[in-house]
Design a protein around this motif. Structure first.
Motif, PDB file in Angstrom:
ATOM      1  N   HIS A  69     -46.785 -40.901  23.765  1.00 28.52           N
ATOM      2  CA  HIS A  69     -48.085 -40.891  23.371  1.00 28.52           C
ATOM      3  C   HIS A  69     -48.532 -42.082  22.787  1.00 28.52           C
ATOM      4  O   HIS A  69     -49.818 -42.635  23.240  1.00 28.52           O
ATOM      5  N   VAL A  73     -51.995 -44.130  24.432  1.00 29.22           N
ATOM      6  CA  VAL A  73     -53.049 -44.374  23.677  1.00 29.22           C
ATOM      7  C   VAL A  73     -53.240 -45.829  23.860  1.00 29.22           C
ATOM      8  O   VAL A  73     -54.413 -46.246  24.031  1.00 29.22           O
ATOM      9  N   ARG A 112     -57.300 -47.517   9.211  1.00 26.95           N
ATOM     10  CA  ARG A 112     -56.839 -46.659  10.364  1.00 26.95           C
ATOM     11  C   ARG A 112     -56.017 -47.815  11.273  1.00 26.95           C
ATOM     12  O   ARG A 112     -54.979 -47.555  12.137  1.00 26.95           O
ATOM     13  N   ARG A 126     -52.866 -42.910  11.388  1.00 29.78           N
ATOM     14  CA  ARG A 126     -54.412 -42.117  11.583  1.00 29.78           C
ATOM     15  C   ARG A 126     -55.064 -43.073  12.734  1.00 29.78           C
ATOM     16  O   ARG A 126     -55.998 -42.629  13.087  1.00 29.78           O
ATOM     17  N   ASP A 129     -54.913 -43.731  18.191  1.00 36.37           N
ATOM     18  CA  ASP A 129     -56.103 -43.055  18.995  1.00 36.37           C
ATOM     19  C   ASP A 129     -56.658 -44.107  19.685  1.00 36.37           C
ATOM     20  O   ASP A 129     -57.007 -45.240  19.474  1.00 36.37           O
TER      21      ASP A 129
END
Length: 243
Positions: A69, A73, A112, A126, A129
């Motif tokens: 993942h 990303v 973030r 966080r 993404d």
């Protein structure tokens, strides 16, 4: 006498070398203490991060699907930056933490993600993404293309919002402006940080101004042309708010 002078010179060189080594070690230690983010991006392995692939480091001990993942990303984020700029001139290392303890250890705070010295990117748990990652990667790519030229901080941030396609600050289609900004916006980093801490809508205001300018000036191509002119020494234009 010649032997004594030669020994003296050799001893002097040894002392000078030892002093230099001590000073360098002290400087490295001071950097690690005062600026851990700089030290971490210089030596990710020294802070316990493992290399997933060249240029990508992550907190170790993660399950394969979580490692996959992270890679996906960052690849998506790189794609957004590459597509907007028509290629890449920067190749920053990306450091990814999947726990708050890891992020604090490498010098992160409550954000973030962050671009460190416009050369590397750190992502908090966080910030794993594509939006956050591409926002920070845009800062690095922009400054690589500017080659030392300066832009107002609001343009830097607004462009990062535009490239990352951040739905928090941009409308999905058409005029993407969510919040018009008729007045001046913070031009320096210090002013931006102070203003943004007091007004979370500031990113939307900067994104509005940059997106509308891009819409009037050829979109991605217009932004790329502007950056090229700036890197060649032309002054930043007076970009005003416009409907």
């Amino acid at each position: 006498m010649p032997l004594i002078r030669w020994e003296g010179r050799r001893c002097g060189r040894w002392i000078a070398g030892a002093v230099t080594a001590v000073l360098l070690a002290a400087a490295v230690a001071l950097t690690a203490i005062v600026f851990p983010s700089v030290a971490a991006t210089t030596c990710p392995g020294c802070y316990g991060l493992e290399r997933l692939r060249p240029g990508l480091y992550a907190e170790p001990g993660q399950a394969p699907d979580r490692r996959r993942h992270v890679s996906e990303v960052v690849e998506q984020a790189n794609g957004r930056v590459r597509d907007f700029f028509g290629g890449r001139r920067s190749s920053p290392d990306v450091l990814v933490c999947l726990s708050d303890d890891c992020y604090r250890r490498i010098g992160g705070g409550g954000e973030r993600g962050i671009a460190v010295l416009n050369r590397s990117v750190m992502l908090s748990p966080r910030g794993v993404d594509p939006v956050i990652a591409s926002h920070e990667l845009t800062h690095v790519e922009l400054h690589a293309r500017l080659d030392g030229a300066e832009v107002p901080q609001w343009f830097d941030e607004g462009l990062a919002v535009l490239v990352s396609d951040d739905p928090r600050y941009l409308a999905p289609t058409g005029d993407r402006c969510l919040l018009d900004a008729p007045g001046p916006l913070p031009a320096t980093l210090d002013d931006w940080l102070r203003a943004a801490s007091a007004d979370p809508r500031l990113y939307a205001k900067a994104a509005c101004r940059v997106s509308r300018w891009a819409g009037r000036n050829g979109g991605k191509e217009g932004v790329r042309a502007l950056v090229e002119r700036l890197s060649a020494g032309q002054p930043f234009p007076a970009i005003q708010a416009a409907r």
